[in-house]
Design a protein around this motif. Sequence first.
Motif, PDB file in Angstrom:
ATOM      1  N   ALA B  44       0.833  -1.200   0.000  1.00  0.00           N
ATOM      2  CA  ALA B  44       0.000   0.000   0.000  1.00  0.00           C
ATOM      3  C   ALA B  44       0.865   1.246   0.000  1.00  0.00           C
ATOM      4  O   ALA B  44       0.685   2.166   0.799  1.00  0.00           O
ATOM      5  CB  ALA B  44      -0.915  -0.038   1.215  1.00  0.00           C
ATOM      6  N   MET B  45       1.821   1.290  -0.916  1.00  0.00           N
ATOM      7  CA  MET B  45       2.830   2.339  -0.911  1.00  0.00           C
ATOM      8  C   MET B  45       2.248   3.692  -1.306  1.00  0.00           C
ATOM      9  O   MET B  45       2.679   4.730  -0.809  1.00  0.00           O
ATOM     10  CB  MET B  45       3.933   1.941  -1.894  1.00  0.00           C
ATOM     11  CG  MET B  45       5.205   2.694  -1.674  1.00  0.00           C
ATOM     12  SD  MET B  45       5.908   2.190  -0.095  1.00  0.00           S
ATOM     13  CE  MET B  45       7.147   3.428   0.072  1.00  0.00           C
ATOM     14  N   TYR B  47      -0.472   5.055  -0.552  1.00  0.00           N
ATOM     15  CA  TYR B  47      -1.095   5.773   0.550  1.00  0.00           C
ATOM     16  C   TYR B  47      -0.067   6.205   1.585  1.00  0.00           C
ATOM     17  O   TYR B  47      -0.201   7.249   2.208  1.00  0.00           O
ATOM     18  CB  TYR B  47      -2.189   4.896   1.179  1.00  0.00           C
ATOM     19  CG  TYR B  47      -3.030   4.265   0.097  1.00  0.00           C
ATOM     20  CD1 TYR B  47      -3.922   5.050  -0.628  1.00  0.00           C
ATOM     21  CD2 TYR B  47      -2.862   2.932  -0.285  1.00  0.00           C
ATOM     22  CE1 TYR B  47      -4.634   4.497  -1.682  1.00  0.00           C
ATOM     23  CE2 TYR B  47      -3.568   2.388  -1.314  1.00  0.00           C
ATOM     24  CZ  TYR B  47      -4.457   3.160  -2.030  1.00  0.00           C
ATOM     25  OH  TYR B  47      -5.148   2.655  -3.081  1.00  0.00           O
ATOM     26  N   LEU B  48       0.980   5.411   1.723  1.00  0.00           N
ATOM     27  CA  LEU B  48       2.064   5.775   2.618  1.00  0.00           C
ATOM     28  C   LEU B  48       2.791   7.018   2.098  1.00  0.00           C
ATOM     29  O   LEU B  48       3.085   7.956   2.848  1.00  0.00           O
ATOM     30  CB  LEU B  48       3.041   4.603   2.772  1.00  0.00           C
ATOM     31  CG  LEU B  48       4.189   4.814   3.752  1.00  0.00           C
ATOM     32  CD1 LEU B  48       3.650   5.039   5.164  1.00  0.00           C
ATOM     33  CD2 LEU B  48       5.129   3.610   3.770  1.00  0.00           C
ATOM     34  N   LEU B  49       3.076   7.011   0.814  1.00  0.00           N
ATOM     35  CA  LEU B  49       3.762   8.157   0.216  1.00  0.00           C
ATOM     36  C   LEU B  49       2.905   9.419   0.336  1.00  0.00           C
ATOM     37  O   LEU B  49       3.423  10.500   0.619  1.00  0.00           O
ATOM     38  CB  LEU B  49       4.059   7.876  -1.258  1.00  0.00           C
ATOM     39  CG  LEU B  49       5.168   6.846  -1.511  1.00  0.00           C
ATOM     40  CD1 LEU B  49       5.243   6.513  -3.001  1.00  0.00           C
ATOM     41  CD2 LEU B  49       6.511   7.351  -1.020  1.00  0.00           C
ATOM     42  N   ALA B  50       1.633   9.237   0.162  1.00  0.00           N
ATOM     43  CA  ALA B  50       0.744  10.386   0.288  1.00  0.00           C
ATOM     44  C   ALA B  50       0.767  10.920   1.718  1.00  0.00           C
ATOM     45  O   ALA B  50       0.790  12.144   1.942  1.00  0.00           O
ATOM     46  CB  ALA B  50      -0.675   9.975  -0.105  1.00  0.00           C
ATOM     47  N   ALA B  51       0.795  10.003   2.683  1.00  0.00           N
ATOM     48  CA  ALA B  51       0.837  10.416   4.089  1.00  0.00           C
ATOM     49  C   ALA B  51       2.142  11.139   4.405  1.00  0.00           C
ATOM     50  O   ALA B  51       2.154  12.165   5.087  1.00  0.00           O
ATOM     51  CB  ALA B  51       0.680   9.194   4.996  1.00  0.00           C
TER      52      ALA B  51
END
Lengths: 296, 755
Positions: B44-45, B47-51
Amino acid sequence: MENSQNYLDPKVLARLEGLSLRARLIVEGYASGVHRSPFHGFSIEFAEHREYVPGDDLRYLDWKVLGRTDKYHLKQFEEETNLDCYLLLDTSESMQYKSAEAALSKLEYAKCVGAALAYLVLKQQDSVGLATFDREVRALVRPGSKASHIKQIINVMEESVGGRKTAVGPIFHELAERFTRRGIVVVLSDLFDDVESMLAGLKHFRHRRHEVVLMHVLDPAELDFPFRRTTMFRGLEELPEVLVEPGPLRKAYLDQFGAYVHRLKQGCRMHRIDYVQMRTDQSLEVALSSYLASRR
Amino acid sequence: MEYYPLFAFGIANLPMLGWLAAAAAPVVIHLLSRRRYAEVSWAAMEYLLAAVKKQRRRLRFEQWLLLAVRTLIVVLLVLAVAEPYFQRTGPAPAGAGRIHRVLVLDGSFSMAYRPTDRSRFEQAKQLAGELVEESRRGDAFTLVLMASPPAVVIGAPAMEPGEVLGEIDRLKCTDTTIDGPATVDKVRRIVQNARRENPGLGRHEVYFLTDLQRVGWEPNKTSEPRGLSPRRTLPQDKPGGLLNTATIAVIDLGQPDAENLAVADLSTLDPVATLAADVRFEVCLKNFGRKARNNQPIELLIDRRRVARKHIDIAAGEERSVEFTYRFDTPGDHIVEVRADGDALPTDNRRFMVVPVRESLRVLCIDGRPSGEPFGGAADYLAAALSPAGDSNRQTSVQVDLAPESALIERDLGQYDCVFICNVAQFTAGEARVMDAYLGAGGNVVFFLGEAVTAQRYNRRLYDTSDDTHILPARLGEIVPAGVYHIDPMEYRHPIVRAFRGREKAGLSAVPIFRYFKLTVPKDSGAMVVLKTTQGDPLIVEASVGRGRVVLVGASADVSWTPLPLWPSFVPLVQEMLAFCAGGELRQRNVAVGEPIVASVPSAVADLSASVHCPDGRTQPVTIHTDGDCSTLSFDGTTVGGIYTVRLGEPIERAWNFAANIDTTESNLARITIDQLRRDLWPEVVLLKISEPPDLSWDKAWRGDKPHGSLVFSEQQPGMSIAQPARLHVYLLYVVLGLLLTETCLAWRYGYNTP
């Protein structure tokens, strides 16, 4: 010998070799719990009456007989093989992810679910087909209703190894064009793709008058983000890596992920698509029954 | 006042600050954690990058904040362990309670230094007085004069300012040095007693008004002032010491580059002064300053009358000697004084000496084997050597009485300066007592042995006695077998034979000795061996007995055991022996300030009164102690330098003069540095420096009309005080505790401690 219901536990399933065995045990385990098949064909050919037993569907109660005789009898119809179930299995690289908390990867879990569904469908003399895909359709098994058809489906599933990037939306469009006969489309995927594109694809299925069931397979780590130590997250499917302190980032990540799931659910609701979220540490009974029970 | 460390900040445990380097630990840990991380393949990269992208700035801020808090925790913890303190002087805060102030005035003679028209001691008295006057009603005072020994003037807290001011006014500067340890000990006891007996006194403050002279204040180092025991120096304050019971303020009255020239010593080169010979005086001057003193006048005064004057050049730090010669024309005590005036510290510009001058020395020679023949007796050679024909020797004029051994009882030995006893076989108990009394009164006895001597009886009466008549400095043994023995001069170290040094031709070491008594000198007896034989046996031994001296010669004074009486070295040897013994009186008449004056008095008179007239005008009565046949008076109040006159009342009506001289180690006006005082002695001391005598006033000092006068006395609330040193470490620890809680909360809030 393990109790048959134990085979609904992913940890137990993970110890078993062979998807066929896993599927049979899942169905037996599930069936022993509910006693009834969730899949029903629809027919207009009346066959006979039989006496009501507790648990029978009251929709088929013959009210006229009840009025005349004060006895509960059900109408039974001549069953026909008129249900086509299309299983769409995502085999992209992201589906291979398995956290420490999970016994099965998302792909393994999805295969178990898919095989179990295929087993159930075939047991009712309905047709079941399979398509595996990542950014393109990798394998396609036409729907069939013979008992031996399960072997073909399971073989295709077992040979499916993920490793590529996902492009779900275009695949759905392509498959919607291919599945000409109306039926149930069951999607087994983590759906890590553009939400709008995916929903557009699913809408296409609906346009073809398919019933669509979206089984969103997710790893518990993706849902809970339990990491504590400084971690280098290496992106799958050609995404970059990033070194982060997970603790302070957890809430932001969960917000982002929650927003994505919310958009997905909202789209499904809008297009009357059944959305089922499956955690890979979750019992398959919960995963299956939460959906199938609603279909009775 | 030119300098007001009104706010004093310091670190009690300075080396602990080295641990401040540990403040880098949180940063290092943070950097290490960035190098040591787990690796995860992540699906789930997106969404992590977005965070990460969304939270980057917030995360960075949180990390810096946490890092700052953690670093601050370490810094403050180290600071707390280092025990910083903060102290201020100024008006006593309202409701501070009654204050007990211990005023300790430095009374050492360096405080007599006059930078202007007033001495340091007068400044100290003025400041002490103003401190009392400015105090609030109910405050209490004790008063100590810092000297050697220290004098507690007011020992219990006095509430009445008038009485305290009166005592301060009566204080006089002494000519002693300071006894730091004893003073601090007395002050500590005063404070402890005040805490115990006056619980209403909420705070205790000790004010040292001093010139901070190094010799008095330097801690934990010993110096050896001449003629005195090693100086005791101030010990560092320990747990339970003064700092833990009171607040200390040192008020510095010294000047940094004070010049001083001192008469460091005055001595005679001739131990006995008679009318017959010139007396040579040696004066030692030392320039303790940083400037040379050219054409410095030095005056010699005899009986207050200037008789000689010389001028010398003396460089900075240099010590020079000047010799004066004078022949006395009247017998009796003469007061000799040397002056080298011209600097701001007059106390050490003068030095005194009392010289008892006689027409001649009286000697009693007791012959144990008298003979009618010339030089046939045991003491004939000795009598001739003591008073050679023509009496042309320059040292003494000696009057010799030759007598048989019965003279010990029959004659008054007190009229003789020395008694020579030659070849007397044995002594009765009465004779031993007479000799003992004679020695106790300051007489001197020289024993020559011979064939008639019975060693066993000598030892029994004069050495192994059951009573206290322990006269002989060595035990007599066997007579060595006849042979030819020689003298080991032992490098002519002893004063009796020092005159032979460099004059080997006098033949002292070549004199043959055929027989002698083997003498045994007990260890640690105080007896000194003057000469040995080449066999290693002591030949001449001397020791102090009572207030006199005894010399024991293992050989005979005639030629039966040695031809020494016929040799040229015999006359100077005997003369030096007499001078050594008779010179004892000169030593007794000249003491150091702080040493007691001791004099023998006739014990036959009952109810004899005695008094001492001191140089500062005081006259104090003295008690006389009688011990058997010997009576002595002792006076231990020699606090100032000068001439002390001891007078005996009726019916004797006799007077002696004594000279007391200062210890000139105090003449070195070098000062202890403030840093050293704080570092080695009292780290939390408040120091007030006073260098402008016209401005001497607490009132002016604190009212703020000076650039540094940041503290101003309130008109409504007179009275100044030293605030108790604020021990900041307690507060720092509270802050650390707060920061720890903050860190925990922040880490939890930011998700660093998420379970």
